[in-house]
Design a protein around this motif. Structure first.
Motif, short mmCIF file in Angstrom:
data_model
loop_
_atom_site.label_atom_id
_atom_site.label_comp_id
_atom_site.label_asym_id
_atom_site.label_seq_id
_atom_site.Cartn_x
_atom_site.Cartn_y
_atom_site.Cartn_z
N GLY A 96 2.61 7.92 2.61
CA GLY A 96 1.85 6.99 2.02
C GLY A 96 2.35 6.27 0.89
O GLY A 96 1.75 5.64 0.15
N THR A 97 3.71 6.45 0.47
CA THR A 97 4.37 5.90 -0.45
C THR A 97 5.43 5.05 0.07
O THR A 97 6.38 5.65 0.96
N CYS A 98 5.55 3.83 -0.31
CA CYS A 98 6.45 3.01 0.25
C CYS A 98 7.89 3.54 -0.07
O CYS A 98 8.37 3.70 -0.99
N GLN A 99 8.57 3.44 1.06
CA GLN A 99 10.02 3.83 1.09
C GLN A 99 10.98 2.97 0.20
O GLN A 99 12.01 3.41 -0.37
N ARG A 100 10.38 1.76 -0.11
CA ARG A 100 11.41 0.64 -0.45
C ARG A 100 11.16 0.73 -2.15
O ARG A 100 11.94 0.61 -3.08
N CYS A 101 9.59 0.19 -2.54
CA CYS A 101 9.52 0.07 -3.92
C CYS A 101 8.73 1.52 -4.39
O CYS A 101 8.66 1.28 -5.81
N GLY A 102 8.24 2.29 -3.85
CA GLY A 102 7.67 3.34 -4.37
C GLY A 102 6.09 3.46 -4.52
O GLY A 102 5.54 4.44 -5.17
N GLU A 103 5.81 2.29 -4.44
CA GLU A 103 4.06 2.11 -4.65
C GLU A 103 3.49 2.74 -3.25
O GLU A 103 3.86 3.17 -2.22
N SER A 104 1.91 3.10 -3.74
CA SER A 104 1.32 3.64 -2.51
C SER A 104 1.03 2.42 -1.61
O SER A 104 0.79 1.47 -1.69
N ILE A 105 1.05 3.06 -0.21
CA ILE A 105 0.80 2.19 0.90
C ILE A 105 -0.91 2.08 0.98
O ILE A 105 -1.51 3.21 1.16
N ALA A 106 -1.43 1.20 1.36
CA ALA A 106 -2.88 0.74 1.72
C ALA A 106 -3.26 1.64 2.52
O ALA A 106 -2.96 1.66 3.58
N GLU A 107 -4.50 2.44 2.56
CA GLU A 107 -5.07 3.15 3.46
C GLU A 107 -5.38 2.66 4.59
O GLU A 107 -5.19 2.82 5.76
N GLU A 148 -3.96 3.26 8.34
CA GLU A 148 -4.90 3.52 9.45
C GLU A 148 -4.70 2.59 10.88
O GLU A 148 -4.37 3.03 11.99
N PHE A 149 -4.13 1.42 10.50
CA PHE A 149 -3.45 0.54 11.51
C PHE A 149 -2.32 0.77 12.06
O PHE A 149 -1.86 0.85 13.24
N LEU A 150 -1.33 1.09 11.28
CA LEU A 150 0.04 1.51 11.52
C LEU A 150 0.49 2.94 10.89
O LEU A 150 1.26 2.83 9.74
N PRO A 151 0.20 3.94 11.49
CA PRO A 151 0.45 5.12 10.83
C PRO A 151 1.87 5.74 10.52
O PRO A 151 1.95 6.46 9.96
N ASP A 152 2.70 5.00 11.43
CA ASP A 152 4.06 5.11 11.05
C ASP A 152 4.96 4.10 10.32
O ASP A 152 6.26 4.52 10.11
N THR A 153 4.45 3.38 9.43
CA THR A 153 4.80 2.59 8.68
C THR A 153 5.70 3.05 7.61
O THR A 153 4.78 3.93 6.62
N PRO A 154 6.68 2.80 7.16
CA PRO A 154 7.20 3.29 5.97
C PRO A 154 7.00 2.54 4.66
O PRO A 154 7.40 3.00 3.71
N CYS A 155 6.64 1.31 4.86
CA CYS A 155 6.52 0.46 3.64
C CYS A 155 5.00 -0.09 3.54
O CYS A 155 4.46 -0.11 4.38
N CYS A 156 4.83 -0.60 2.42
CA CYS A 156 3.60 -1.24 1.97
C CYS A 156 3.60 -2.75 2.53
O CYS A 156 4.83 -3.04 2.97
N THR A 157 2.66 -3.30 2.44
CA THR A 157 2.65 -4.75 2.95
C THR A 157 3.77 -5.65 2.33
O THR A 157 4.05 -6.58 2.95
N ALA A 158 3.81 -5.55 1.01
CA ALA A 158 4.49 -6.61 0.34
C ALA A 158 5.89 -6.48 0.80
O ALA A 158 6.81 -7.44 1.12
N CYS A 159 6.45 -5.13 0.76
CA CYS A 159 7.72 -4.78 1.25
C CYS A 159 8.13 -5.04 2.83
O CYS A 159 9.18 -5.48 3.11
N ALA A 160 7.12 -4.96 3.50
CA ALA A 160 7.16 -5.25 4.76
C ALA A 160 7.31 -6.89 5.13
O ALA A 160 7.81 -7.25 6.05
N SER A 161 6.80 -7.69 4.27
CA SER A 161 6.88 -9.18 4.42
C SER A 161 8.17 -9.78 4.60
O SER A 161 8.93 -9.36 4.02
#
Length: 104
Positions: A76-87, A91-104
């Motif tokens: 639930g913590t972004c592996q790049r920036c350390g911010e919380s990943i939106a719930e 829910e949509f991508l349970p295996d995601t390591p990054c928040c939306t901003a870092c994944a862009s």
């Protein structure tokens, strides 16, 4: 946050992938047909199965990494920036390591 739902989804998907990868491996291990036309057709199917297997293995690695993050308490913590990943993203991508901003 409680990530039980995401963990259950990850474990369920991992089981599906493992079962399918086993079936793909079994299909690829079958003896090729003797007829060369059938063999050519079979080879095309094998190539598709191999590519699908590679994609599923990559997803399996992402799932294993997510499950490890759950166990480590960093899920639930972004592996790049350390911010919380939106719930909603989890829910949509349970295996995601990054928040939306870092994944862009």
């Amino acid at each position: 946050m409680n990530f039980a739902r995401q963990k259950d989804a990850l474990v369920e998907r991992r089981g599906e992938l493992t079962a399918h990868l086993s079936a793909v491996e079994h299909a690829l291990d079958e003896a090729p047909p003797k007829d060369w036309e059938d063999r050519a057709s079979e080879r095309q199917g094998d190539e598709v199965l191999e590519m699908l297997g590679l994609k599923e293995m990559a997803e399996l690695r992402r799932i294993d990494a997510a499950l490890a993050r759950i166990e480590a308490g960093t899920y639930g913590t972004c592996q790049r920036c350390g911010e919380s990943i939106a719930e909603a993203r989890l829910e949509f991508l349970p295996d995601t390591p990054c928040c939306t901003a870092c994944a862009s």
